[in-house]
Design a protein around this motif. Structure first.
Motif, PDB file in Angstrom:
ATOM      1  N   GLN A  33      41.759  47.514  44.889  1.00 56.39           N
ATOM      2  CA  GLN A  33      42.355  46.268  45.749  1.00 56.39           C
ATOM      3  C   GLN A  33      41.504  44.977  45.754  1.00 56.39           C
ATOM      4  OE1 GLN A  33      42.546  47.819  49.738  1.00 56.39           O
ATOM      5  NE2 GLN A  33      44.299  49.128  49.555  1.00 56.39           N
ATOM      6  N   VAL A  34      40.433  45.076  45.745  1.00 54.90           N
ATOM      7  CA  VAL A  34      39.321  44.013  45.642  1.00 54.90           C
ATOM      8  C   VAL A  34      39.626  43.185  44.331  1.00 54.90           C
ATOM      9  CG1 VAL A  34      36.989  43.237  45.696  1.00 54.90           C
ATOM     10  CG2 VAL A  34      37.836  44.927  47.334  1.00 54.90           C
ATOM     11  N   ARG A  35      39.716  44.090  43.318  1.00 61.91           N
ATOM     12  CA  ARG A  35      39.762  43.317  42.081  1.00 61.91           C
ATOM     13  C   ARG A  35      41.118  42.643  42.155  1.00 61.91           C
ATOM     14  NH1 ARG A  35      38.902  47.292  37.400  1.00 61.91           N
ATOM     15  NH2 ARG A  35      39.198  45.243  36.120  1.00 61.91           N
ATOM     16  N   ALA A  36      42.139  43.185  42.374  1.00 60.80           N
ATOM     17  CA  ALA A  36      43.384  42.626  42.308  1.00 60.80           C
ATOM     18  C   ALA A  36      43.393  41.382  43.086  1.00 60.80           C
ATOM     19  CB  ALA A  36      44.650  43.789  42.711  1.00 60.80           C
ATOM     20  N   ASP A  37      43.194  41.269  44.464  1.00 64.73           N
ATOM     21  CA  ASP A  37      43.298  40.344  45.132  1.00 64.73           C
ATOM     22  C   ASP A  37      42.307  40.340  46.638  1.00 64.73           C
ATOM     23  OD1 ASP A  37      43.939  38.103  46.895  1.00 64.73           O
ATOM     24  OD2 ASP A  37      46.000  39.143  47.165  1.00 64.73           O
ATOM     25  N   PRO A  38      41.142  39.989  46.300  1.00 70.05           N
ATOM     26  CA  PRO A  38      40.090  40.232  47.344  1.00 70.05           C
ATOM     27  C   PRO A  38      40.604  39.442  48.900  1.00 70.05           C
ATOM     28  CG  PRO A  38      38.979  38.907  45.561  1.00 70.05           C
ATOM     29  CD  PRO A  38      40.357  39.010  45.237  1.00 70.05           C
TER      30      PRO A  38
END
Length: 62
Positions: A33-38
């Motif tokens: 999730q963080v890598r996709a869209d923090p």
């Protein structure tokens, strides 16, 4: 870091992601999730700001 990275970015990203996932109760799901869209990941504002800063720095070297 003052210059371009010397290791392949994909190796570093995979290594750091695996380490982070092992430390978190939510594991790789949260890391993804963080890598996709923090901005929309389920993390604290402090971690969101750090993740966004890391993405901006990485973009400079790619």
């Amino acid at each position: 870091m003052t210059g371009p990275p010397t290791l392949a970015p994909s190796f570093c990203c995979a290594s750091y992601s695996a380490f982070a996932a092992a430390q978190l109760p939510a594991g790789m799901r949260l890391v993804d999730q963080v890598r996709a869209d923090p901005a929309t990941a389920e993390v604290s504002d402090k971690l969101r700001a750090f993740a966004g800063d890391r993405r901006r720095r990485a973009a400079r070297w790619s």
